[in-house]
Structures are given as C-alpha cells and as structure tokens.
Scaffold this motif. Structure first.
Motif, PDB file in Angstrom:
ATOM      1  N   SER A 151       0.833  -1.204   0.000  1.00 47.37           N
ATOM      2  CA  SER A 151       0.000   0.000   0.000  1.00 47.37           C
ATOM      3  C   SER A 151       0.867   1.252   0.000  1.00 47.37           C
ATOM      4  N   PRO A 152       0.421   2.287  -0.713  1.00 44.84           N
ATOM      5  CA  PRO A 152       1.195   3.527  -0.713  1.00 44.84           C
ATOM      6  C   PRO A 152       1.078   4.261   0.619  1.00 44.84           C
ATOM      7  N   ARG A 153       2.090   5.000   0.943  1.00 42.16           N
ATOM      8  CA  ARG A 153       2.060   5.830   2.154  1.00 42.16           C
ATOM      9  C   ARG A 153       1.111   6.996   1.894  1.00 42.16           C
ATOM     10  N   PRO A 154       0.147   7.245   2.800  1.00 38.71           N
ATOM     11  CA  PRO A 154      -0.766   8.365   2.572  1.00 38.71           C
ATOM     12  C   PRO A 154      -0.071   9.717   2.737  1.00 38.71           C
ATOM     13  N   ASP A 155      -0.538  10.685   1.975  1.00 33.72           N
ATOM     14  CA  ASP A 155      -0.083  12.063   2.124  1.00 33.72           C
ATOM     15  C   ASP A 155      -0.967  12.802   3.129  1.00 33.72           C
ATOM     16  N   LEU A 156      -2.177  12.251   3.352  1.00 30.68           N
ATOM     17  CA  LEU A 156      -3.161  12.870   4.232  1.00 30.68           C
ATOM     18  C   LEU A 156      -4.045  11.771   4.815  1.00 30.68           C
ATOM     19  N   ILE A 157      -4.380  11.895   6.105  1.00 34.76           N
ATOM     20  CA  ILE A 157      -5.264  10.939   6.772  1.00 34.76           C
ATOM     21  C   ILE A 157      -6.498  11.684   7.258  1.00 34.76           C
ATOM     22  N   LEU A 158      -7.679  11.160   6.915  1.00 36.67           N
ATOM     23  CA  LEU A 158      -8.948  11.658   7.439  1.00 36.67           C
ATOM     24  C   LEU A 158      -9.403  10.638   8.465  1.00 36.67           C
ATOM     25  N   LEU A 159      -9.517  11.050   9.724  1.00 35.79           N
ATOM     26  CA  LEU A 159      -9.701  10.114  10.832  1.00 35.79           C
ATOM     27  C   LEU A 159     -10.951  10.422  11.651  1.00 35.79           C
ATOM     28  N   ASP A 160     -11.850   9.446  11.726  1.00 34.12           N
ATOM     29  CA  ASP A 160     -12.993   9.550  12.625  1.00 34.12           C
ATOM     30  C   ASP A 160     -12.519   9.172  14.027  1.00 34.12           C
ATOM     31  N   LEU A 161     -13.092   9.786  15.052  1.00 34.29           N
ATOM     32  CA  LEU A 161     -12.705   9.452  16.423  1.00 34.29           C
ATOM     33  C   LEU A 161     -13.423   8.222  16.952  1.00 34.29           C
ATOM     34  N   ASN A 162     -14.687   8.081  16.594  1.00 32.72           N
ATOM     35  CA  ASN A 162     -15.528   7.036  17.177  1.00 32.72           C
ATOM     36  C   ASN A 162     -15.521   5.790  16.304  1.00 32.72           C
ATOM     37  N   LEU A 163     -14.482   4.996  16.483  1.00 30.43           N
ATOM     38  CA  LEU A 163     -14.300   3.771  15.711  1.00 30.43           C
ATOM     39  C   LEU A 163     -14.471   2.568  16.624  1.00 30.43           C
TER      40      LEU A 163
END
Length: 149
Positions: free
Chosen positions: A60-72
């Motif tokens: 998998s490629p390394r992300p340039d940006l992460i969008l992260l939900d808190l409630n996982l």
C-alpha cells in the motif's frame, strides 16, 4: 492555486466506520479536480496495519493525508492518532480529525495529540459535502504536503 504535488496523485487514507459518511467523503474527493487516490478502512487496527504496510497492505502507498474519525470500533481514533503521532515514520503525515463529536474535550485532546485539524461533521448531507469540499480545497490545493523521505 495549485500545489507542487500535481505531478502524482495525492494518497489519502480515510478511516471511517460509517459507510454513509465514507461514501459522501469519497464522492466529494472523486469530484475533486486534483488527482487523488482515496483508500477507505473501517477501523483503527486496519488503519494501523495499512500505515505500517503490514499483511494485506504490504504494497500500500504511504498516505499524504489521513482523514480520521474518532468514534471507531475497537481501537478508536484517539488511539490511532496517538500511535501515528508517536511513530517517527508516520508522525509527519497530516491528520484531519473528521468526526461527529463537537465535544470540547475531544477537540482539545485531539490537538494535544497533535492532530493537524479538527472538523465536526455536519448532520445535513449538503453541509457535509461542503465540508468535504473545503477539506479538499485546503489540504489538496493550498497546502504543501510532506512526501515520504
């Protein structure tokens, strides 16, 4: 305004357990006029495996940006954020917390854990799409994102 990353697609990792929120976010980025590859994972453990290129994510490629939900489920977004920002190989990847929580404690804790941005998801679908557009416009068009060394 164009950033200097127009020569290759921007790699984005979306960590979101809600299929409907993930679909809205993906649609927003698909409609972007900036080349991007968005990968979606539904929980924190999978996100960390992806980021560390373990198991099925070895290539998998390394992300340039992460969008992260808190409630996982399982490992929540706060734990994921803690792991990302304490890992020397991952800590420079910008993390945008994109969550339904407007709780001041969550906001403060996220910034104390070195989140780069905190965005509360609107409940209205139209406003949600606008928020995704703003994230795209800022993070993909205006900001110079760090690339893997």
């Amino acid at each position: 305004m164009m950033n200097n990353q127009a020569f290759r697609p921007i790699e984005i990792l979306l960590v979101e357990d809600s299929p409907s929120d993930a679909n809205l976010t993906i649609k927003g980025f698909v409609n972007a006029r900036i080349a991007n590859n968005l990968q979606w994972v539904e929980d924190g453990e999978t996100a960390m495996n992806y980021l560390r290129q373990q198991g099925e994510f070895a290539d998998s490629p390394r992300p340039d940006l992460i969008l992260l939900d808190l409630n996982l489920p399982g490992m929540d977004g706060r734990e994921v954020l803690t792991e990302i920002k304490s890992d020397p190989n991952l800590k420079c990847i910008p993390v945008v917390v994109l969550t339904t929580s407007a709780d001041e404690h969550d906001i403060l804790r996220s910034y104390n854990l070195s989140a780069n941005c905190y965005v509360t998801k609107p409940l209205d679908v139209y406003q949600f799409i606008q928020v995704v557009q703003l994230i795209k416009d800022f993070w993909l068009a205006a900001v110079a994102l760090p690339r893997e060394p």
